[in-house]
Design a protein around this motif. Structure first.
Motif, PDB file in Angstrom:
ATOM      1  N   ILE A 243      11.930  95.353 -44.542  1.00  0.00           N
ATOM      2  CA  ILE A 243      10.778  95.680 -45.402  1.00  0.00           C
ATOM      3  C   ILE A 243      11.191  95.684 -46.890  1.00  0.00           C
ATOM      4  O   ILE A 243      10.564  95.005 -47.713  1.00  0.00           O
ATOM      5  CB  ILE A 243      10.104  97.006 -44.960  1.00  0.00           C
ATOM      6  CG1 ILE A 243       9.528  96.827 -43.549  1.00  0.00           C
ATOM      7  CG2 ILE A 243       9.001  97.412 -45.941  1.00  0.00           C
ATOM      8  CD1 ILE A 243       8.866  98.031 -42.954  1.00  0.00           C
ATOM      9  N   PRO A 244      12.293  96.412 -47.249  1.00  0.00           N
ATOM     10  CA  PRO A 244      12.675  96.364 -48.673  1.00  0.00           C
ATOM     11  C   PRO A 244      13.047  94.947 -49.131  1.00  0.00           C
ATOM     12  O   PRO A 244      12.711  94.557 -50.247  1.00  0.00           O
ATOM     13  CB  PRO A 244      13.900  97.287 -48.741  1.00  0.00           C
ATOM     14  CG  PRO A 244      13.784  98.171 -47.562  1.00  0.00           C
ATOM     15  CD  PRO A 244      13.126  97.364 -46.499  1.00  0.00           C
ATOM     16  N   GLU A 245      13.697  94.182 -48.227  1.00  0.00           N
ATOM     17  CA  GLU A 245      14.092  92.814 -48.624  1.00  0.00           C
ATOM     18  C   GLU A 245      12.852  91.954 -48.886  1.00  0.00           C
ATOM     19  O   GLU A 245      12.794  91.198 -49.859  1.00  0.00           O
ATOM     20  CB  GLU A 245      14.942  92.150 -47.519  1.00  0.00           C
ATOM     21  CG  GLU A 245      16.309  92.796 -47.285  1.00  0.00           C
ATOM     22  CD  GLU A 245      17.222  92.719 -48.504  1.00  0.00           C
ATOM     23  OE1 GLU A 245      17.157  91.720 -49.235  1.00  0.00           O
ATOM     24  OE2 GLU A 245      17.986  93.681 -48.726  1.00  0.00           O
ATOM     25  N   THR A 246      11.861  92.079 -47.992  1.00  0.00           N
ATOM     26  CA  THR A 246      10.622  91.315 -48.172  1.00  0.00           C
ATOM     27  C   THR A 246       9.941  91.734 -49.478  1.00  0.00           C
ATOM     28  O   THR A 246       9.456  90.902 -50.256  1.00  0.00           O
ATOM     29  CB  THR A 246       9.663  91.572 -46.982  1.00  0.00           C
ATOM     30  OG1 THR A 246      10.404  91.395 -45.787  1.00  0.00           O
ATOM     31  CG2 THR A 246       8.464  90.652 -46.987  1.00  0.00           C
ATOM     32  N   THR A 247       9.938  93.054 -49.683  1.00  0.00           N
ATOM     33  CA  THR A 247       9.315  93.572 -50.912  1.00  0.00           C
ATOM     34  C   THR A 247      10.008  92.984 -52.133  1.00  0.00           C
ATOM     35  O   THR A 247       9.358  92.585 -53.110  1.00  0.00           O
ATOM     36  CB  THR A 247       9.440  95.117 -50.932  1.00  0.00           C
ATOM     37  OG1 THR A 247       9.043  95.601 -49.675  1.00  0.00           O
ATOM     38  CG2 THR A 247       8.569  95.726 -52.009  1.00  0.00           C
ATOM     39  N   LEU A 248      11.362  92.917 -52.041  1.00  0.00           N
ATOM     40  CA  LEU A 248      12.113  92.391 -53.184  1.00  0.00           C
ATOM     41  C   LEU A 248      11.822  90.910 -53.392  1.00  0.00           C
ATOM     42  O   LEU A 248      11.766  90.432 -54.539  1.00  0.00           O
ATOM     43  CB  LEU A 248      13.616  92.607 -52.977  1.00  0.00           C
ATOM     44  CG  LEU A 248      14.104  94.017 -53.272  1.00  0.00           C
ATOM     45  CD1 LEU A 248      15.607  94.114 -53.100  1.00  0.00           C
ATOM     46  CD2 LEU A 248      13.727  94.449 -54.693  1.00  0.00           C
ATOM     47  N   ALA A 249      11.621  90.184 -52.277  1.00  0.00           N
ATOM     48  CA  ALA A 249      11.301  88.753 -52.404  1.00  0.00           C
ATOM     49  C   ALA A 249       9.984  88.596 -53.146  1.00  0.00           C
ATOM     50  O   ALA A 249       9.862  87.757 -54.055  1.00  0.00           O
ATOM     51  CB  ALA A 249      11.219  88.125 -51.021  1.00  0.00           C
ATOM     52  N   VAL A 250       8.999  89.439 -52.775  1.00  0.00           N
ATOM     53  CA  VAL A 250       7.699  89.405 -53.467  1.00  0.00           C
ATOM     54  C   VAL A 250       7.908  89.761 -54.942  1.00  0.00           C
ATOM     55  O   VAL A 250       7.387  89.093 -55.858  1.00  0.00           O
ATOM     56  CB  VAL A 250       6.702  90.380 -52.794  1.00  0.00           C
ATOM     57  CG1 VAL A 250       5.404  90.472 -53.578  1.00  0.00           C
ATOM     58  CG2 VAL A 250       6.427  89.945 -51.356  1.00  0.00           C
ATOM     59  N   ALA A 251       8.734  90.841 -55.136  1.00  0.00           N
ATOM     60  CA  ALA A 251       8.980  91.299 -56.513  1.00  0.00           C
ATOM     61  C   ALA A 251       9.685  90.216 -57.323  1.00  0.00           C
ATOM     62  O   ALA A 251       9.431  90.058 -58.530  1.00  0.00           O
ATOM     63  CB  ALA A 251       9.821  92.571 -56.479  1.00  0.00           C
ATOM     64  N   LEU A 252      10.558  89.447 -56.672  1.00  0.00           N
ATOM     65  CA  LEU A 252      11.300  88.399 -57.379  1.00  0.00           C
ATOM     66  C   LEU A 252      10.331  87.321 -57.900  1.00  0.00           C
ATOM     67  O   LEU A 252      10.383  86.929 -59.081  1.00  0.00           O
ATOM     68  CB  LEU A 252      12.342  87.768 -56.449  1.00  0.00           C
ATOM     69  CG  LEU A 252      13.245  86.708 -57.082  1.00  0.00           C
ATOM     70  CD1 LEU A 252      14.093  87.318 -58.192  1.00  0.00           C
ATOM     71  CD2 LEU A 252      14.153  86.063 -56.034  1.00  0.00           C
ATOM     72  N   GLY A 253       9.427  86.893 -56.990  1.00  0.00           N
ATOM     73  CA  GLY A 253       8.438  85.886 -57.406  1.00  0.00           C
ATOM     74  C   GLY A 253       7.621  86.398 -58.568  1.00  0.00           C
ATOM     75  O   GLY A 253       7.473  85.728 -59.613  1.00  0.00           O
ATOM     76  N   LEU A 254       7.131  87.639 -58.399  1.00  0.00           N
ATOM     77  CA  LEU A 254       6.311  88.240 -59.448  1.00  0.00           C
ATOM     78  C   LEU A 254       7.117  88.405 -60.737  1.00  0.00           C
ATOM     79  O   LEU A 254       6.631  88.138 -61.842  1.00  0.00           O
ATOM     80  CB  LEU A 254       5.790  89.597 -58.946  1.00  0.00           C
ATOM     81  CG  LEU A 254       4.878  90.361 -59.890  1.00  0.00           C
ATOM     82  CD1 LEU A 254       3.551  89.620 -60.080  1.00  0.00           C
ATOM     83  CD2 LEU A 254       4.589  91.773 -59.344  1.00  0.00           C
ATOM     84  N   GLY A 255       8.397  88.832 -60.571  1.00  0.00           N
ATOM     85  CA  GLY A 255       9.269  89.092 -61.732  1.00  0.00           C
ATOM     86  C   GLY A 255       9.520  87.831 -62.532  1.00  0.00           C
ATOM     87  O   GLY A 255       9.449  87.838 -63.778  1.00  0.00           O
ATOM     88  N   VAL A 256       9.794  86.737 -61.840  1.00  0.00           N
ATOM     89  CA  VAL A 256      10.064  85.480 -62.538  1.00  0.00           C
ATOM     90  C   VAL A 256       8.823  85.054 -63.322  1.00  0.00           C
ATOM     91  O   VAL A 256       8.896  84.643 -64.491  1.00  0.00           O
ATOM     92  CB  VAL A 256      10.498  84.387 -61.529  1.00  0.00           C
ATOM     93  CG1 VAL A 256      10.551  83.016 -62.183  1.00  0.00           C
ATOM     94  CG2 VAL A 256      11.855  84.738 -60.942  1.00  0.00           C
ATOM     95  N   TRP A 257       7.678  85.207 -62.662  1.00  0.00           N
ATOM     96  CA  TRP A 257       6.428  84.846 -63.354  1.00  0.00           C
ATOM     97  C   TRP A 257       6.220  85.751 -64.581  1.00  0.00           C
ATOM     98  O   TRP A 257       5.877  85.282 -65.666  1.00  0.00           O
ATOM     99  CB  TRP A 257       5.259  84.977 -62.371  1.00  0.00           C
ATOM    100  CG  TRP A 257       3.933  84.679 -63.015  1.00  0.00           C
ATOM    101  CD1 TRP A 257       3.429  83.468 -63.372  1.00  0.00           C
ATOM    102  CD2 TRP A 257       2.941  85.648 -63.408  1.00  0.00           C
ATOM    103  NE1 TRP A 257       2.203  83.580 -63.952  1.00  0.00           N
ATOM    104  CE2 TRP A 257       1.864  84.939 -63.998  1.00  0.00           C
ATOM    105  CE3 TRP A 257       2.846  87.038 -63.332  1.00  0.00           C
ATOM    106  CZ2 TRP A 257       0.724  85.558 -64.494  1.00  0.00           C
ATOM    107  CZ3 TRP A 257       1.697  87.653 -63.824  1.00  0.00           C
ATOM    108  CH2 TRP A 257       0.659  86.921 -64.397  1.00  0.00           C
TER     109      TRP A 257
END
Ligand SMILES: Nc1ncnc2c1ncn2[C@@H]1O[C@H](COP(=O)(O)OP(=O)(O)OP(=O)(O)O)[C@@H](O)[C@H]1O
Length: 596
Positions: A243-257
């Motif tokens: 769950i945290p890893e998936t959340t971080l993946a989402v956060a990474l996409g959002l963060g880069v944007w």
């Protein structure tokens, strides 16, 4: 919890050290952020980069020192708490009445004092601090992430919701299996203890395979529960990983944007993910630490189950002192005594009235299972009467301290239990400690010698180290008759006011029995004695005989008189063996009458 209190200062200090170490770990990303946002992306100053690197180095060394401090601070109090809990449990077990031990398996108590407390110590030394630190790290880290970038932080927090829900369910499920596993481990220990104890019977009856089968069944049950635990824990750990890893993946996409659209600085983005990396381990360890906490809780609950059992035979609040031993001997009276082994079960004794006059030896005769041993055990208060009273020199045994009572009343059981100590130490167990402390070495030697002489235990001197020979666990290196004589010596060594003997000569051959009887007659003069007798030869020790029938005393008198007048007495002694009804010397005439 009172056992943990003395260790608390060091645990708090050790916990603080670990906490600071974790906060230091969390500070490193912030240094990284300032390096990225400062020298790296702007002027490229080498000095600033070197300074930052040095700072990270210092923080790393500090973190290592603090981790070492945690170990040094917590290891000692953890073992101290375990030791105190174990000692208190053992003290309490000794304090608990025989009725408690009748119900509990020995293995369960062994498991409680060893395995369960070991789990509690491991949790105190490792789990507790790590759990607090991991939880704090996660909270502080989440706060930092939120502060570094609120939108990314929020994504992370949304991911925490299912984790919290799963954690709650895990706690509910794991609590139940953790307790079940500890109980089953206790049952398994009981099985081992019982089988080792009864190894002779198992071997003699060729029942080893059955015992093994039963053991394997219980071991499989325990394994099943352990697997349930492992499954629950791995489900939780899996959730804590994906769950945290998936959340971080989402956060990474959002963060880069967000970084690409200049809504968040690159430094903040680096710091956010560096913080998330630092938090990965604490987050993943939460499952294991929660499991450890719940295991320790199950262990603590089992410990408290026993320690919170109030000894039913506690000393009275205002104990009465036993009067000094009267010159002629002590009077023992059972007044309308009733007794049932468990509340609501049929009474074994149903209104026993019996008086042992000072210095008298009274034999107690009755059919097997009639309650003789039970009655005997009420005098030293191994059990409490459920009705009526037992009085020693006019004082109710419940009104005196157990220490005083046991100094006055000594017991020898039919099945003599010795301890893995020397013969000498086993015999000296019968002498109150304070009295022993006042004796010279010579006097102590004399006590042992005389007691062994009376019990006709001369064989002891032929053992490899004489009276100093260690008799093995439960005295198993001695024969039944030898053990019985050492146990008899132990009972008489303290010169008690009242002696309670449960068929003390049952394992002896006729010649040895005659020797012991002779010795006992000398010692019993002046000692009020209640002796369970199955054979006429034991009855020969007694001045009078009491007949226990159907939970009541139905006859008291001299052997010869009872033999003549009491059909049940005659039946009991005759039924116990061909030689049993043999008249005592001097009773021949009466016996002849009866026989006609
Ligand atoms: N710990 C116990 N829990 C429940 N019942 C018990 C317990 N000990 C004994 N009993 C029951 O109490 C009754 C009396 O037992 P007790 O051992 O006092 O008899 P006894 O007269 O000494 O027998 P024996 O001559 O065979 O030694 C029996 O019916 C027995 O089943």
């Amino acid at each position: 919890m009172r056992w943990a209190r003395p260790a608390l200062p060091r645990v708090v200090l050790g916990g603080s050290a670990t906490l600071v170490a974790s906060l230091i770990a969390l500070a490193v990303p912030q240094v990284l952020r300032s390096v990225v946002n400062g020298p790296l992306l702007t002027d490229g100053s080498r000095t600033a980069v070197v300074q930052a690197a040095l700072l990270v180095l210092v923080l790393g060394v500090l973190e290592a020192v603090l981790v070492w401090c945690r170990r040094a601070l917590i290891a000692t109090p953890g073992t101290g708490v375990e030791r105190t809990m174990r000692t208190d449990l053992f003290r309490h077990l000794l304090d608990l009445p025989v009725a408690f031990h009748d119900r509990r398996g020995g293995g369960q108590l062994l498991q409680r004092s060893m395995g369960d407390l070991h789990t509690v110590r491991r949790w105190m030394v490792f789990g507790l601090v790590q759990l607090v630190v991991a939880a704090t790290t996660v909270l502080v880290g989440a706060g930092l992430m939120l502060a570094t970038s609120p939108p990314l932080g929020l994504v992370y927090l949304v991911g925490a919701v299912p984790v919290i829900w799963l954690g709650f369910r895990f706690r509910q499920d794991y609590k139940v299996v953790a307790r079940r596993a500890r109980d089953q481990a206790g049952d398994l220990a009981t099985r081992v203890e019982e089988s080792v104890h009864g190894i002779r019977v198992l071997k003699a009856f060729g029942r080893g395979d059955d015992a093994l089968e039963e053991f394997v069944r219980q071991a499989d049950e325990l394994r099943g529960t352990e697997l349930d635990k492992a499954r629950a824990q791995s489900r939780m750990s899996f959730a804590l990983a994906w769950i945290p890893e998936t959340t971080l993946a989402v956060a990474l996409g959002l963060g880069v944007w967000l970084a690409a659209t200049d809504r968040v600085s690159v430094g903040a983005l680096v710091a956010f993910f560096a913080t998330a990396t630092v938090m990965t381990r604490p987050v993943e360890s939460l499952g294991h630490l929660m499991a450890m906490t719940l295991d320790a809780r199950a262990g603590t609950d089992r410990f408290l189950d026993v320690i919170d059992t109030v000894p039913a035979l506690a000393d009275p609040a205002e104990p009465v002192a036993l009067p000094a031993a009267p010159a002629g001997g002590t009077r023992v009276e059972l007044r309308d005594v009733r007794f049932a082994h468990t509340p609501g079960s049929a009474e074994v004794l149903r209104g026993v009235d019996l008086v042992l006059e000072p210095g008298e030896t009274m034999a107690l005769v009755g059919l097997t299972g009639s309650g003789k041993t039970t009655l005997l055990q009420l005098v030293p208060r191994l059990y409490d009467v459920t009705g009526g009273a037992v009085l020693v020199d006019g004082v109710d045994v419940r009104d005196v301290t157990r220490h005083d009572l046991r100094g006055a009343v000594a017991v020898a059981f039919e099945d003599p239990i010795l301890f893995s100590a020397s013969v000498r130490d086993n015999v000296l167990m019968g002498v109150p400690t304070e009295r022993l402390a006042e004796m010279t070495e010579q006097e102590v030697d004399d006590v042992v010698r005389i007691a062994l002489d009376v019990a006709s235990a001369g064989f002891v001197h032929r053992l490899p180290q004489g009276v100093d020979t260690v008799v093995g666990e439960e005295g198993m290196s001695l024969s039944g008759g030898q053990r019985q004589r050492v146990a008899l010596a132990r009972a008489i060594a303290g010169r008690p006011r009242v002696l309670v003997l449960d068929d003390p000569l049952s394992a002896l051959d006729v010649a040895t029995e005659a020797d012991v009887t002779e010795g006992l007659r000398r010692v019993l003069a002046g000692t009020t004695t209640l002796v369970v007798a199955h054979r006429t030869s034991t009855v020969a020790l007694a001045d009078r005989v009491a007949v226990l029938e159907d939970g009541r005393i139905t006859g008291v008198g001299r052997h010869a008189d009872l033999l003549a007048s009491h059909p049940h007495y005659r039946y009991v002694l005759t039924a116990e063996g061909d030689e049993a009804a043999r008249p005592l010397p001097g009773d021949l005439d009466v016996a002849a009458e009866v026989g006609r």
